[in-house]
Design an enzyme around this catalytic site. Sequence first.
Site, short mmCIF file in Angstrom:
data_model
loop_
_atom_site.label_atom_id
_atom_site.label_comp_id
_atom_site.label_asym_id
_atom_site.label_seq_id
_atom_site.Cartn_x
_atom_site.Cartn_y
_atom_site.Cartn_z
N TYR A 42 -1.70 -1.74 10.54
CA TYR A 42 -1.73 -1.75 9.07
C TYR A 42 -0.41 -1.22 8.48
O TYR A 42 0.17 -1.85 7.59
CB TYR A 42 -2.90 -0.89 8.60
CG TYR A 42 -3.22 -1.02 7.13
CD1 TYR A 42 -3.74 -2.21 6.61
CD2 TYR A 42 -3.00 0.03 6.24
CE1 TYR A 42 -4.04 -2.34 5.26
CE2 TYR A 42 -3.30 -0.09 4.89
CZ TYR A 42 -3.82 -1.27 4.41
OH TYR A 42 -4.11 -1.41 3.07
N SER A 46 0.87 -1.19 0.00
CA SER A 46 0.00 0.00 0.00
C SER A 46 0.90 1.23 0.00
O SER A 46 2.09 1.14 0.34
CB SER A 46 -0.85 0.00 1.27
OG SER A 46 -1.49 1.24 1.47
#
Length: 248
Positions: A148, A135
């Site tokens: 995350y 990401s």
Amino acid sequence: MKLLEGKNCIITGGGGSIGRATARLFLEHGANVVLVDIAAPAGFEKERDRVVTVEADVSKAADAERYVAAAVTRFGAIDVLFCNAGNFGTVAPIEAYPEEVFDAVQAVHVKGTFLAAKHAVPHIRNGGSIVITSSVAGTRGDPGVYGYITAKHAQIGIMRCLAKELAPRGIRVNSIHPGPIDNSFQKSVEDDLGRIIGRDGTQFFDEIIPLGRHGTAEEVAMSVLYLASDMSSFTTGTMLMVDGGMSV
Ligand SMILES: NC(=O)c1ccc[n+]([C@@H]2O[C@H](COP(=O)([O-])OP(=O)(O)OC[C@H]3O[C@@H](n4cnc5c(N)ncnc54)[C@H](O)[C@@H]3O)[C@@H](O)[C@H]2O)c1
């Protein structure tokens, strides 16, 4: 031109937004696909001869063994492994971030990628490709996003080790780094963020993305196709940003 004619591809998180868009594009390009998700992905009945769906938890070794075995049994050797399953966890100051949420997020992204590679690599044909969905969050820090952001950085470590280890077999390993995508995964992040910052979370992201908008799952899928196919035959160990310039 079909870029994956006859190639056998495993997609984890195959029931989600990016996973499904990638599966559709891979199928258009002639691939056979194995879709792995917590709940077996539906909606591919028409392509039954070229699609296998497996209900599996990517963080469990026995499940990884099982979905790899399902792929090998049905299609033979593997050409492409797309490690894409993901969960977000939560946002909280370090002293309040729940330990069990931190562990659960590492389990899916980090251990899930490790286990996928561990069990699939012996069956990946020389010249194959592994793509890992990290990401833009794998390239920057943000307050409170401990699970995350840590997991998305860690996936780059796995990607780099694999790229060097598998290069002698011509197996390429790369990561993609989507920015905010217009789907429910990101929408729930933005709804939470909006409550914290007291303004519209979606608009907030649009303002910090140089291209001024969210991406689509189909745009991410095209980058995955590039890395999965021979179009990227001299590209390994790289991080492909698909983020509208957000990391610049
Ligand atoms: N949506 C975004 O804006 C965005 C941005 C950057 C990166 N990503 C990453 O893209 C990937 C795909 O996310 P998405 O946007 O398609 O969201 P999504 O929620 O639609 O898809 C994620 C899929 O992973 C599956 N999954 C979660 N835990 C699992 C487990 N233990 N075992 C098997 N499957 C599991 C979910 O069931 C879901 O179908 C994720 O790795 C995510 O972190 C998403």
